[in-house]
Design a protein around this motif. Sequence first.
Motif, PDB file in Angstrom:
ATOM      1  N   THR A  58       0.832  -1.207   0.000  1.00 11.39           N
ATOM      2  CA  THR A  58       0.000   0.000   0.000  1.00 11.39           C
ATOM      3  C   THR A  58       0.866   1.256   0.000  1.00 11.39           C
ATOM      4  O   THR A  58       0.575   2.234  -0.704  1.00 11.39           O
ATOM      5  N   ILE A  59       1.923   1.251   0.772  1.00  6.48           N
ATOM      6  CA  ILE A  59       2.837   2.399   0.818  1.00  6.48           C
ATOM      7  C   ILE A  59       3.492   2.622  -0.538  1.00  6.48           C
ATOM      8  O   ILE A  59       3.557   3.756  -1.041  1.00  6.48           O
ATOM      9  N   LEU A  60       3.975   1.551  -1.157  1.00  5.13           N
ATOM     10  CA  LEU A  60       4.726   1.681  -2.407  1.00  5.13           C
ATOM     11  C   LEU A  60       3.830   1.980  -3.604  1.00  5.13           C
ATOM     12  O   LEU A  60       4.334   2.369  -4.664  1.00  5.13           O
ATOM     13  N   LYS A  61       2.521   1.818  -3.455  1.00  2.97           N
ATOM     14  CA  LYS A  61       1.614   2.126  -4.568  1.00  2.97           C
ATOM     15  C   LYS A  61       1.605   3.621  -4.885  1.00  2.97           C
ATOM     16  O   LYS A  61       1.306   4.022  -6.008  1.00  2.97           O
ATOM     17  N   ASP A  62       1.924   4.456  -3.891  1.00  2.84           N
ATOM     18  CA  ASP A  62       1.887   5.894  -4.125  1.00  2.84           C
ATOM     19  C   ASP A  62       3.024   6.561  -3.355  1.00  2.84           C
ATOM     20  O   ASP A  62       2.838   7.050  -2.241  1.00  2.84           O
ATOM     21  N   VAL A  63       4.213   6.587  -3.936  1.00  2.26           N
ATOM     22  CA  VAL A  63       5.352   7.212  -3.270  1.00  2.26           C
ATOM     23  C   VAL A  63       5.417   8.712  -3.561  1.00  2.26           C
ATOM     24  O   VAL A  63       6.349   9.391  -3.128  1.00  2.26           O
TER      25      VAL A  63
END
Length: 625
Positions: A58-63
Amino acid sequence: MRDDESFLSIVSPTPLTTFLATNKHKDDMFEVPVRIIGAPGSGKTMLATFAEFRIVETILKDVTNATNRDLAASLGQAGFLQQGRPRVAAVRVPMESEYRDFWELPYDPATKTKLAFWLVQARTMLGLLRNLTANRTRDLDGIEFVPRADYEAHLEQIGGLSARGIRERALAVQRAIYSVGAGLRPPKIENLPKDATAPYAPFDAIHRIRIEWQGKMIELNPLVMLDDVHALHHDQLEAMFETLSHREMRFGRWMMMRLDALSPGAVLRSVGEQPTHNRAKGRDFVDIRMQAETRKESARRQFGRMARDMANRYLPLVEALRNRNATDVDRLLPSEPPRFAAGQLRKLEEQVDRDQARLEIGASRRKEVDDLVDGYIQRTRSFDGGPEVALAMKRILLHRYAIRIARSTPSLFEELDPDPKVPLKADADIAHGARLHLHHEFARPLHYGVDEICSASNENAEVFLQFAGALVASIETRAIRNVALPLPAKDQQTILASKAKAIMDAWAFPHAGRVRAMVDAIGRECVAESVLPNAPLGAGANAVAVLEEELLAVPLDDEFGTILKYAIANGAITIERDYGQGGKKWALIELTGTVSLVHGLTFNRGGFLPKKIDYLRNLMGPSDA
């Protein structure tokens, strides 16, 4: 939190960098057993939840999101990411009470351990698959498992290497073993379901997990985080640790446990305490303690950064504060020192003058003392150097002078205000002692500001949030009433002391009553020593100490060691071994910030009362038996 995004908006990544990123065994943590040990509320479950693969994805989906970038940076430092891509597929498995129920089954210990361990493995595989598919970026067909070399012969018993096969086999094992533990009457051992007794060892067979990530195939290290393993029976926990610590296993396995799951010797950090089952710490397993191992100031600073980060993430969730754009914890809890009213200051001046006359100290010596203190006040960087602090410092130095002269060898010639053998000096310790005297004599606030709240928390995140939460609740009330939001020092002190008393009153761990009686007695003695007019310990005492050699001679496997263990594990005391002072080695038993708040003691470390072991035994009271 209703969803992962809400969780990520408030979670602080600092525990990852504080406890994992700087660990010297960081490169081994995903292949050897790791015991993550902490007091209740130290952040074990939060860390495990934050590290799960679905959260990482989830974090890496929108950096592009600034919060996500900060979280990703912390994950990378801790080893969960490599070059911006996931390196680990982690799952948290809570060790609920049903696992302990297996220890009550009428089977031999090896069978009971095997049933619980196979259920853990089955739920781990199911949890991993749920995590890998949670964000709908892949389905089961997009997941492959990579076996350990020369382990192909064992693949059939785990369901093969396909995600669907592994899932079906894990479901069958879970269903069979759960039926054994949940039944009203356990079956005879020969009647156990086949799926509960057939070999099942995915932790031994699986080495990597292969998935597609942004158009490329990547391999992940599997990791299970067994949360709250202290809920297991002690013998069951030992057997589980022995099973998980096989050297050939390449499936990452972390055991999250409370401090009181360890032996008294391990909690008290006794020299010569042997690792479990002859496993060598650092080689066969890694221990990570989620509280400071030493008394270094750097540990306090690290926790201070983490605490501020947590607070500033939570404050925007308080609508009354968000509406007034008041979301900076340092502004809401200022460190501005209190000031005496003119009447109080005049009363203190008269008190110092009376002490000077009673001690028969002349005007010239008084002027020397005044100059010492005034010079210190002018050059100190402390913001708390008001006239009342200066007067209290002068009073302490006058009493110190009188005591030193009284101990001197009389001169053949009468001398007015003779020089003491040890010159007087004004320093930070005297200033701290002066503030403590003012707190007990004039109710001047002693503990206020974010730094003091961090010190009161003893590197425990939950304790910090309890203190900060009580303060923020008062600030929220001020916001609703439309008055100035920053909380004055006097209000902070009152709220913190009240909350600390409530925390102590709510202790319900084993031997809590005896621990409470012990720390209260120590607290009272520390107050009596700290408020002596000459402040013999400077900032004051908040600890007792016994000689290291005396503690080493005492067996810790009895009730005495057990009570100390629970006192340490539940935030009543801390212990510092081999503390050097006066040419001797001491075991320093220090009251935590919670107890020090209740008794109005300093948070400064090092002031202690020398005692004997029997003193501690007497404070604990008669045996429960």
